[in-house]
Every structure is written in C-alpha cells, then in structure tokens.
Design a protein around this motif. Structure first.
Motif, PDB file in Angstrom:
ATOM      1  N   PRO B 159       7.659 -46.039 -13.148  1.00  0.00           N
ATOM      2  CA  PRO B 159       7.631 -45.246 -11.907  1.00  0.00           C
ATOM      3  C   PRO B 159       6.533 -45.748 -10.968  1.00  0.00           C
ATOM      4  O   PRO B 159       5.561 -46.366 -11.402  1.00  0.00           O
ATOM      5  CB  PRO B 159       7.312 -43.830 -12.393  1.00  0.00           C
ATOM      6  N   ALA B 160       6.707 -45.442  -9.687  1.00  0.00           N
ATOM      7  CA  ALA B 160       5.661 -45.766  -8.713  1.00  0.00           C
ATOM      8  C   ALA B 160       4.489 -44.821  -8.937  1.00  0.00           C
ATOM      9  O   ALA B 160       4.668 -43.724  -9.465  1.00  0.00           O
ATOM     10  CB  ALA B 160       6.216 -45.605  -7.300  1.00  0.00           C
ATOM     11  N   PRO B 161       3.302 -45.234  -8.541  1.00  0.00           N
ATOM     12  CA  PRO B 161       2.179 -44.294  -8.645  1.00  0.00           C
ATOM     13  C   PRO B 161       2.418 -43.098  -7.720  1.00  0.00           C
ATOM     14  O   PRO B 161       3.153 -43.200  -6.739  1.00  0.00           O
ATOM     15  CB  PRO B 161       0.972 -45.119  -8.185  1.00  0.00           C
ATOM     16  N   PRO B 162       1.826 -41.959  -8.034  1.00  0.00           N
ATOM     17  CA  PRO B 162       2.073 -40.770  -7.226  1.00  0.00           C
ATOM     18  C   PRO B 162       1.548 -40.966  -5.806  1.00  0.00           C
ATOM     19  O   PRO B 162       0.624 -41.745  -5.582  1.00  0.00           O
ATOM     20  CB  PRO B 162       1.301 -39.679  -7.951  1.00  0.00           C
ATOM     21  N   ALA B 163       2.158 -40.276  -4.869  1.00  0.00           N
ATOM     22  CA  ALA B 163       1.760 -40.407  -3.471  1.00  0.00           C
ATOM     23  C   ALA B 163       1.636 -39.028  -2.848  1.00  0.00           C
ATOM     24  O   ALA B 163       2.144 -38.749  -1.771  1.00  0.00           O
ATOM     25  CB  ALA B 163       2.764 -41.275  -2.718  1.00  0.00           C
ATOM     26  N   GLY B 164       0.960 -38.113  -3.551  1.00  0.00           N
ATOM     27  CA  GLY B 164       0.825 -36.743  -3.070  1.00  0.00           C
ATOM     28  C   GLY B 164      -0.098 -36.651  -1.870  1.00  0.00           C
ATOM     29  O   GLY B 164      -1.083 -37.390  -1.765  1.00  0.00           O
ATOM     30  N   ASP B 165       0.223 -35.720  -0.985  1.00  0.00           N
ATOM     31  CA  ASP B 165      -0.592 -35.514   0.220  1.00  0.00           C
ATOM     32  C   ASP B 165      -2.028 -35.155  -0.124  1.00  0.00           C
ATOM     33  O   ASP B 165      -2.287 -34.377  -1.044  1.00  0.00           O
ATOM     34  CB  ASP B 165      -0.022 -34.358   1.045  1.00  0.00           C
ATOM     35  N   VAL B 166      -2.933 -35.701   0.671  1.00  0.00           N
ATOM     36  CA  VAL B 166      -4.327 -35.275   0.607  1.00  0.00           C
ATOM     37  C   VAL B 166      -4.547 -34.282   1.744  1.00  0.00           C
ATOM     38  O   VAL B 166      -4.141 -34.528   2.883  1.00  0.00           O
ATOM     39  CB  VAL B 166      -5.289 -36.471   0.749  1.00  0.00           C
ATOM     40  N   THR B 167      -5.144 -33.147   1.415  1.00  0.00           N
ATOM     41  CA  THR B 167      -5.372 -32.109   2.433  1.00  0.00           C
ATOM     42  C   THR B 167      -6.848 -31.760   2.479  1.00  0.00           C
ATOM     43  O   THR B 167      -7.562 -31.912   1.493  1.00  0.00           O
ATOM     44  CB  THR B 167      -4.567 -30.837   2.091  1.00  0.00           C
ATOM     45  N   PRO B 168      -7.301 -31.285   3.645  1.00  0.00           N
ATOM     46  CA  PRO B 168      -8.716 -30.880   3.719  1.00  0.00           C
ATOM     47  C   PRO B 168      -8.937 -29.586   2.940  1.00  0.00           C
ATOM     48  O   PRO B 168      -8.032 -28.746   2.856  1.00  0.00           O
ATOM     49  CB  PRO B 168      -8.956 -30.656   5.211  1.00  0.00           C
ATOM     50  N   TYR B 169     -10.101 -29.432   2.355  1.00  0.00           N
ATOM     51  CA  TYR B 169     -10.451 -28.194   1.668  1.00  0.00           C
ATOM     52  C   TYR B 169     -11.375 -27.418   2.604  1.00  0.00           C
ATOM     53  O   TYR B 169     -12.368 -27.966   3.103  1.00  0.00           O
ATOM     54  CB  TYR B 169     -11.155 -28.483   0.341  1.00  0.00           C
ATOM     55  N   PRO B 170     -11.037 -26.152   2.880  1.00  0.00           N
ATOM     56  CA  PRO B 170     -11.788 -25.404   3.904  1.00  0.00           C
ATOM     57  C   PRO B 170     -13.289 -25.341   3.594  1.00  0.00           C
ATOM     58  O   PRO B 170     -13.690 -24.957   2.495  1.00  0.00           O
ATOM     59  CB  PRO B 170     -11.170 -24.006   3.845  1.00  0.00           C
ATOM     60  N   GLU B 171     -14.083 -25.679   4.577  1.00  0.00           N
ATOM     61  CA  GLU B 171     -15.533 -25.640   4.406  1.00  0.00           C
ATOM     62  C   GLU B 171     -15.989 -24.220   4.099  1.00  0.00           C
ATOM     63  O   GLU B 171     -16.971 -24.022   3.371  1.00  0.00           O
ATOM     64  CB  GLU B 171     -16.210 -26.164   5.665  1.00  0.00           C
ATOM     65  N   ALA B 172     -15.273 -23.236   4.635  1.00  0.00           N
ATOM     66  CA  ALA B 172     -15.656 -21.840   4.376  1.00  0.00           C
ATOM     67  C   ALA B 172     -15.569 -21.523   2.883  1.00  0.00           C
ATOM     68  O   ALA B 172     -16.353 -20.724   2.369  1.00  0.00           O
ATOM     69  CB  ALA B 172     -14.747 -20.896   5.165  1.00  0.00           C
ATOM     70  N   LEU B 173     -14.626 -22.149   2.197  1.00  0.00           N
ATOM     71  CA  LEU B 173     -14.514 -21.920   0.748  1.00  0.00           C
ATOM     72  C   LEU B 173     -15.483 -22.792  -0.040  1.00  0.00           C
ATOM     73  O   LEU B 173     -15.998 -22.394  -1.083  1.00  0.00           O
ATOM     74  CB  LEU B 173     -13.076 -22.174   0.279  1.00  0.00           C
ATOM     75  N   ALA B 174     -15.721 -24.002   0.475  1.00  0.00           N
ATOM     76  CA  ALA B 174     -16.625 -24.919  -0.227  1.00  0.00           C
ATOM     77  C   ALA B 174     -18.078 -24.473  -0.071  1.00  0.00           C
ATOM     78  O   ALA B 174     -18.907 -24.705  -0.947  1.00  0.00           O
ATOM     79  CB  ALA B 174     -16.453 -26.336   0.295  1.00  0.00           C
ATOM     80  N   GLY B 175     -18.375 -23.866   1.067  1.00  0.00           N
ATOM     81  CA  GLY B 175     -19.744 -23.396   1.287  1.00  0.00           C
ATOM     82  C   GLY B 175     -20.705 -24.487   1.735  1.00  0.00           C
ATOM     83  O   GLY B 175     -21.894 -24.227   1.916  1.00  0.00           O
ATOM     84  N   ARG B 176     -20.178 -25.683   1.888  1.00  0.00           N
ATOM     85  CA  ARG B 176     -21.016 -26.816   2.296  1.00  0.00           C
ATOM     86  C   ARG B 176     -20.110 -27.857   2.925  1.00  0.00           C
ATOM     87  O   ARG B 176     -19.037 -28.131   2.395  1.00  0.00           O
ATOM     88  CB  ARG B 176     -21.627 -27.478   1.060  1.00  0.00           C
ATOM     89  N   SER B 177     -20.537 -28.456   4.010  1.00  0.00           N
ATOM     90  CA  SER B 177     -19.724 -29.498   4.625  1.00  0.00           C
ATOM     91  C   SER B 177     -19.813 -30.759   3.777  1.00  0.00           C
ATOM     92  O   SER B 177     -20.753 -30.949   2.997  1.00  0.00           O
ATOM     93  CB  SER B 177     -20.233 -29.804   6.037  1.00  0.00           C
TER      94      SER B 177
END
Lengths: 604, 604
Positions: B159-177
């Motif tokens: 099989p081809a390697p996976p090509a899943g979307d990369v999405t931003p993780y909300p800074e409000a949840l991360a607590g740090r930029s």
C-alpha cells in the motif's frame, strides 16, 4: 569503653598548628592541603592517631574535613554539626563552610583563583572521592597531587596507632568457617576473571577470617589490610603484636605480614586486581604496578550482608538479652516520674544514658555499646544526630517526649533500638505524630513483596501516613546492621537512594521518625531481617515473596498511640507484637519489671 | 475508524513470500534479514504500508519481529501473543520464538554458527536497539549491516503510505502557541550547546507545531520528520498533499519540505545535533555528515508531558463527557441482566464493545477511540492484553466478572478508563480481590509526597494490599497519557522501572489489577494528574509536596467492594468519589441513567 559527655577539642590550639602546617606546605611547594576526618579504613569511628582534623581545627564531629590554603582555611561540616563546629573551632583562623551546600571544588575555585597544587594524603581519600573532585576541577588552574601526610609531620605527640588484640570469632556463631567464606569469595573472583581482590574495610576482613579486633570504639574490628587471591588464600597485613593470641588459628592459607609489607605486596600483584572504588584508598591502585585494576564492589559485602542461620540465631538471642535490658531501663525510667522537673532530684539526659548503659552492662555479656547513645528530651529530640554533652544536657520534664536511640555489641549480635517515651501525659499533637510514625514502622514490619525489589521500592510505605499530614523525615528509613560488627553496614538500605535488592538474611533497621524543631523528636526503631515469606492461603504460589522477621521485642509506649487513628490491621499488629514481647521477655526480666511489662504490653 | 473483530493474516502466504525474500537475500549476499513490526516513527500503531511483519508471516499482533535466515526463520513474540502467533503463522515455515526469554542475539548465535552478515533496514530500528544487538554479537562471526528494505522490494502490491490531512490544533486548547513551544525547546538546545535536534516521533512534532494528523488509527498524529534549530525555527518534512489545509498557519519559521528532502537536510546539518537514542532510526546518525551527534532525550518529551492549564482544563472536560458516556454504558449493561447466559438473546463481548463505542460516538465529539477496547468476560478478563475477536468472543454469564478497558480521543483530551463489573451477584473471593485492587488504586489517588520522587518510589503503594495476600500484577501501575495525542506517552510512569521524577501537569493512569488465570481479571483505572499539594493544617509548610488530582469520574461497582476490608479513610474516599461523580455527571446523563447513577454512587 563507657560513653563520655565531655566535648574535647582545643580551639586555641588551632592558629599555631595551622601556622606550622602552612610552613611545611610552603616547603612542599603546594598551595593547599586536605585534612579529612577519615582514616585509611574509611571507618565511622577513628583511632586517636587518626584524629587529625580535631588536632588541627578543634572540631570533633564524626563527619567533616578541612581544606587549608596559604591564606584561608575552611572546615566543611554538614547541617547537624554547624553549631558544634562554631563552638569548637577558632573562627578567626577557620571559616565554617556549610557542606554539602558548598562543594569543595567550588570553594577551591573561589578561594584559589590563581590556581596551584592542592595536596592530599592518598591513604585517607578513596579512589571515588578523588576522581569526583578531579573531575569537578577539570579546566581550572588547580591541580590535585598526592603527597605525604603533612599533619603527621607537624604533630609532635601524635598517638601511636591502636594495637588491640585480634581474637578468633567462634565458627558456631558465624555459621561458616573462614575457609568456606574464602572459597566463596574466591569463586566470585574467578567468575569475573580476577586474580585477587584488595580488602581495606576492617569489617570485611573480620567477617572473611572469622576474627574480631579491638582497635577502635564501638566496632569490634581490627585495623588491617588483606589481599584475597583467586585460590582462596589470603595475605593479611596486621601488626604482629595484635595477633599473638591467635596462634595458628588462621590456618596455613592465611599468611601474616607486617603492615609495612602491604605496599610492596601491592606492587607484586599480577593479573586482574579487584578494588572497590568507594572504599579503596587512592594509594592502592597507585602502588599496583604489574597488575591491572578492575573496579567492582568489595567481594565480601554481599555475602557478609546475607546472614547465616547461625548469625540470625545469635542475633535473635542478642536482641532478647538486649530487650530485657531495655525493659529494665524503661521500668526504671517509669519509676522516675516523681523526679520529672524537680530541681532537687532531677533526672537529666546524661543520667538516662548512664542508667541505660548500666542495664546493658548488667547482662554481663555486653562487649560495648554499638554507638554513642542518642538521648534527647523535648526539643533536643528533634536534633536527629544529637549526642548529649555536659553543655546541652537537659533536665527531663513532665509532658515532654524522650527519644532514646541506643544499642549493644554482644558476641552473638549487634543491636540498635529507638524508643520514644512520654514523660508524663503527652499532648494529643505529639500522640498524632507518634501514631503516624508508628503506622509507617508497622507498614514496613508487615510488608511482603515479590523478590527482586530494593529498599527504594519500599521506602514510601514508611512515610505514607506522615506525607498525608504534610510531614516527613530527612533520613533513610533503615540501614544495614552487622552481627557483632558495624551497626551501620552496607550494601542494603531502606532508602530512596538504594537500588540494592533485598535478599534473605539481610538485617536492617526500620526507623521512621518525625522531628518538630524546638518541640520534640519521635523515632521508633526495630531491627528486622529479610526472610522468605511463608505461603498465604489463596496467594499465588508461583510468586516468590520476601518479608521481614522482627528481631527487636521491646514495648512501644502505649500512652503515645492514638488508637482511633489505627486501622484494624495496625491495631492487631501492635497487640500481637506486645503479646510476643511479653512472651519472649517475661522470664528474662526482674519481678518488678515483669509487672510493669504486663501493663506496658496490654492490648490496646 | 470503528473497532473490528476479524483476525486478518494469511498463513498460507508465508512460505511463498519467504521464498522470494530469501532469493533477494541471496542476491544481496546476506545470510539474514530482520523484519520488525515497527515503522520509522516507532509508533504503537502502524500504517498498512508498514505491516511488513504481517505481510511476510501472517502475524498481526502489535509487538514482535522476525529474523529470516537462509534455512530458518523465527517469529519473536512475547507471552501475550504466543497463542495468536501459533494461529496466524505457518509453523512449517516459521518457528515461534518465545521472546524476551530467547534473545535475538542468542538465537542468531545458535542458528547461524558459521556466521555471516545479517541485514537490517536502518530506518526501522533505533540507534539504541542496534547498539544493544551489536554489543551482544561482539566476538561472534555474525556481522550486522544496514541494507535497503528487502520486504519492500518483493512486496508487489504494497500500500501507499498514508496521506491523512494535517490540521491545526487550537492554541486555546494547547495553552501555548507553537512559537512559544519552539522558543522553549530552542532555549533548552542552547543550554546544552546543541545547534539542532532531529525529531522523528510524530507526537513530539504534533505537540511542537500545534498540529494534528490522521495517518494512523487511534492516534491523531501526522507521519513527518522535523529538525528544530537553536534559533527556534523548524524544518518540517511532510508530504505536501497532507498540509494543503494548513495554509500559512505554521508561520514563516516553519519551513515545509518534501519527505524525500530529509536525508539531504541531515547531511547538511552542522554543529552539535541532539538525537534521542531510544527512538531515533539508526539511519539518521548515519546521514549526519558534517554535524556531530550528541545523544539525549527528545527535547519535546518533558515539556509535552507537563500539561498546560488549558490542556488540563480540556482534559477535565473530556473526562466528564467520556464519563457520561460510560455511565450510559454501565446503565445499559445493568439493564441487560436478563440476557446473561440466555442463548436466545445472549450478550457477547463484541456486543459490549460495540455498544460502548456507540455511547462514546453519541457524544458527537468522539474523534476516535483511543485504543482497541479490551473487554474480557470471566477467564478472558485474566488475559492482560486481551482483544476480543470473532473466535474468542465470549457470552456474558451471570456470576462472572467483566473487565472493560477503553478510552476516547476528543479534541480537548484523551481518556483511558477501566472498570470491572459484576455480572450478577459476585463470589466473595472475587470481591476480596477487587477490594485489594481498589485499595491500591485509592492509595495512589490519595498519595501526597515530597517533590522529587519518581513513579518507582510510589509503585509499592498500589500493591501493598495485594502483596499481603500473596498476590501481584505483572504490569506497571500507570503510564503517561497525552492530550489528544497518544494514550501511552512518556517519560512519566508509575512503575518500578521508572526513575523519572513526577512533575506538576503530568497525566498518568492509575490502574492496579489482579488476574486469576482461567477465572477472572480485575483492573480499576482512573486517570490522574500531578499537582502541587495544598497545605495541610499542622503540616510542615517548608516541605513542597505534590499530589494527584483525579480526572476520571465514573462509578466503581459497589457490589464488588468488601466493605469490612476497608479502612475508614478508604471508605471515606470511595463515598466522596461517588458523591463527586454524581455531582459532576448528574446533569450530563439521560434521565434513566441518572436514576441508576444515584444508586450506583450511594454511600457504602
């Protein structure tokens, strides 16, 4: 040797002695010289001939060292000795340096920025110590160099080294002949390809050869060196006047030599030589010319720590004898209630120490106390390493706690026990703290655990109830104990610093505590021995587990136990412990003490 | 991705595939080739393209590896997978080797006495792994040599390697930029003189850049590589089709590259480069030509493990949401009592797993389950890593225990919870065991300890009551957990193997257990977070202490608690925990579940 309470040391001698030392330093062309409290055997107690630190600085504490530079001199002592050092040392000549907060290397860097050579006696520092110091000084202009001991050169009336008799230790008590022990160690050497191992720890040598000595206080070991070879034979370096009484007792495989022959014997070693970096004088590997050095643990440490059945039997008997003396003491103390606080017939800490030693001596079997008794009343109890002196001696007062940590050296075993005693009705806060300490002591006493764990893995059990109340104690929960050897013995420990696996036969202390500065100190200590845990109904038979056998049987002060804080299991343990104490000691104490014992061990 | 219960794998394919592999081995002139289950990121879950071990041998377990020689081939699996391997692997072609009982080096020495070259793909083995293996093969005629991946050469429809979307993780949840995190890591690099650090762990990269991915099941991370430089800038190597949705979201200091550019970028690194030996592919240091390598921990691990206040807030919310789903599930299960043991409308382990996943999906916020649910009834509960399949699927029966270990991935947090449930009235022996496990879980939950201790120092607290009964469990007490990242995260652990200090913000599982083979399994698991312990009245204010905040609120099965075994403190803890569960979840569950919750959380 009876315990004394005088603080010796002569601060006024410091400056002139420092001055002559600096003269010889200048002659040697060195900028600094290190003066440890240690002797060549790295023992806890040193002989008068080795009290160089006290001779130079006046400081008599059991740990510390001095660094002498041309213009500055520092006496490095840890927290427990700072007050004592300030009293004993002339601070115009010596700075008291808080150690280990200030490390020696950092102090040297700050005080000797221009650099130069700092000398040290390679017999008084271990390989590990010098390696660490040298590493910390890397990249600085300070060199470390071994040199002759300059104190010895300027100390005119330096005492002779001790010459205590060496005596055989009964094989019946050791449980193993010296030949068996030597074969065991030799086998271990062969397994790692060592041709020989050098031994400089007196208790290793005493254990290996089934001998005891009388060179220093409190620990019945001879000052000696030994080399054990892979064929099981031993070269023993010991002053001949000490071994006169031994006759041919050591057999043909133990060759006796003058201590002066030790350096040449090291030089003649060939093949792989095993040395313990933690205890080996730096001089030893310097002298090994033909052989190649392999660093590993002293091969006697582990077999010595795992006691034989005979040693455990002896230790049990020693504890019952010592326990009976403790009961007589506690009974006597209980009878002194009238004296508490009275000025005309007051009772002091020194009175207590003296009385306790008397009860131990009355057994007629005490060889020595196993360390200087710690006896602290009220706030003195909160000083963890407190040793009463005539200056600090406190009158016992009703309502205070008394902490007594003591032990005896008997031919069949070494004891170490701490009891905290209520002098009259205690405050409820003291009872709450005592109970938490006791809960920790019980948690360790009752513990069973799968084979393979170390002291570090169990230490938290002793502290959990204290932690819950925001409390803790700044010492380990337990140390190893020898059999008619040192009361502090490695490698086993109950401590968050100890990764050493616990093994059957190891004897440890179990001594959680709590210390409220300026108010009181609490410590409860029993000795315990690791043993195979018996099967439990319903338990998993395939899991090999270990547990502790309690060796110490002496009542716990029931007046200090807050019964409502205990779990049912803890309460059951205490009642069973007290019942067993009564059963084991009842016939060994005087009639009046027996009556007291009945009450003191009644169910909660 | 819904959990499936089919065991894939095709044993009959093994022999022909083995044969073509051996042909290319011969062409390459090598005597052996290693086929790990790992991918380049050393993840717990691998993509279909990385299922080389399954393709070759048929074995689909989550841990294991194969060693292929010209005449022999071994599939190395640990105890939990031996049965599965025997079912999935053609044993005429492959020997099932018990691992770690038999070490790879020892097997190679035995099977390849004449010596020769054993090849390995340097991208699939860590530096530490190869170093260890090479050391164990020292002095034998066997050489280890990196080579291209020979499986990839003979796997026609890989099989081809996976090509899943990369999405931003909300800074409000991360607590740090991401900029703050990069500055933090860059500062750490500068302190140790590192010019750069190479990152190959996807959750490190996801954390650092505040992104998430969708390349593999259960863990929302992107397959990518990164190099962080001492100036805080990052080179990110990731397939461009995956990052289309990100836009300029990563900012100018994060430079995007094709994965194919990674080797050349490594070759161009200068100065000191920090690599983590435990996770770094062996290929990486091979490719660093100009720079010099310094091995140290992945610099993201510790800051990632110490959660921000925002991450803790998110995690608390995720746990209440997940807890509500668990209550709906437990209520539903409780209503199935009639089905127990009935053959016409029986309930199976698979039914339970499916229902539970349904309740979690009903929150409309479940991104994925956080791992394959472990659901074991009766004796299946005693298989620690049990995953139900159509073959093993067991009908639930009254009187048995059901162990359910599951979790969810939510944008604001990752959950992991185990409850053991009585299916009808339980046996008293099961209750006694359950209570001992619970006592351990409570001891950890209530613990306070002085700052500086590691998981190893606390582990015994969870086991003490089991040990007293001669019982234990053969897994750690707890693992670290990420926030919307991996449910297994380092470096923190509650384990006798872990010397890593516990620090505020670390999330851990608290999951003691007990497993009686052939009868039942018990595990009770809450997630907990390390926090500063509040002052205790009468406590020593100068001792900084830590404690655990409980994150998981879901009822414990009261029917399994032997109340008379509990201490008052344990009983108080359970009642308070249940009251808090009722308070926090009451408004979040359906009306009928609320009625059940009232009963399930009533005081003991």
């Amino acid at each position: 040797m009876l315990q004394t309470f005088d603080v010796t040391g002569a601060p006024e001698q410091g400056p002139p002695r420092l001055s002559v030392l600096r003269d010889v330093m200048a002659q040697e062309g060195i900028k600094g010289f290190l003066v440890p409290r240690a002797d060549v055997h790295q023992g806890e107690y040193v002989a008068p001939a080795d009290e160089r630190l006290a001779w130079l600085t006046g400081f008599t504490g059991s740990a510390g060292f001095a660094a002498i530079l041309s213009a500055r001199a520092g006496v490095f002592v840890d927290g427990r000795y700072r007050l004592q050092a300030r009293n004993q040392v002339d601070d115009t000549a010596f700075a008291i340096v808080p150690w280990p907060d200030t490390k020696l290397a950092d102090w040297l860097k700050a005080e000797l920025p221009e650099g130069g050579t700092v000398g040290f006696d390679p017999w008084l520092h271990t390989v590990g110590e010098i390696e660490t110091l040298r590493k910390a000084l890397t990249g600085t202009p300070i060199d470390l160099a071994d040199c002759p001991n300059l104190i010895d050169r300027v100390w005119p009336d330096r005492p002779a080294p001790p010459a205590g008799d060496v005596t055989p230790y009964p094989e019946a008590l050791a449980g193993r002949s010296s030949a068996e022990k030597r074969a065991l160690v030799a086998e271990a050497l062969r397994q790692t390809g060592d041709e020989s191992a050098v031994l400089t720890l007196p208790d290793s040598i005493a254990w290996l050869l089934n001998i005891r000595g009388s060179d220093i206080a409190r620990i019945p070991v001879p000052h000696a060196f030994a080399i054990i070879h892979a064929d099981g034979s031993v070269d023993l370096f010991v002053a001949p006047e000490k071994t006169a009484g031994l006759g041919d007792g050591l057999g043909p495989d133990v060759r006796l030599h003058e201590p002066g022959a030790f350096p040449a014997a090291l030089g003649a070693l060939t093949g792989q030589v095993r040395l313990d970096k933690q205890s080996m004088p730096y001089a030893v590997p310097m002298l090994i010319e033909a052989g190649n050095v392999r660093y590993d643990r002293d091969p006697c440490l582990l077999p010595k720590a795992c006691k034989t059945a005979a040693e455990l039997d002896g230790t049990r008997e020693a504890h019952l004898r010592d326990g009976a003396a403790m009961v007589e003491f506690l009974h006597w103390l209980n009878g002194q209630a009238d004296a508490l606080g009275h000025t005309d017939h007051a009772l002091s800490e020194i009175d207590v120490v003296t009385a306790l030693e008397g009860f131990r001596r009355s057994t007629n079997q005490l060889r020595d106390i196993s360390f200087e008794t710690i006896c602290g009343a009220g706030p003195n109890g909160a000083i963890v390493h407190y040793r009463v002196t005539r200056e600090t001696n406190r009158i016992l007062r009703a309502g205070e706690l008394l902490l007594v940590d003591s032990g005896g050296q008997y031919l069949d075993g070494t004891t170490d026990i701490t009891r905290t005693i209520a002098l009259g009705p205690p405050e409820s806060e003291a009872c709450a703290c005592y109970t938490r300490v006791l809960q920790g002591m019980i948690a360790i006493s009752r513990a069973r655990w799968p084979v393979g764990l170390a002291g570090r893995d169990l230490d938290a059990l002793a502290r959990y109830e204290l932690w819950q109340a925001g409390l803790d104690y700044d010492h380990g929960t337990g140390h190893g104990v020898g059999t008619y050897l040192s009361v502090h013995e490695g490698p086993q420990r109950l401590s968050r610093q100890s990764g050493e696996k616990l093994r059957p036969g190891m004897i440890l202390s179990n001594e959680p505590g709590y210390y409220r500065e300026g108010a009181f100190g609490i410590r409860i200590e029993n000795l315990i021995a690791v043993e195979e845990a018996p099967a439990v109904p319903g338990g998993d038979a395939q899991r090999r587990m270990l547990c502790f056998e309690t060796l110490t049987y002496v009542p716990l002060d029931r007046r200090l136990i807050a019964v409502d804080m205990l779990t049912q299991a803890q309460r059951t343990w205490i009642d069973a412990y007290h019942a067993e104490t009564r059963r084991r000691l009842g016939d060994r104490v005087s009639a009046n003490a027996r009556i007291w014992l009945e009450t003191a061990t009644a169910p909660l």
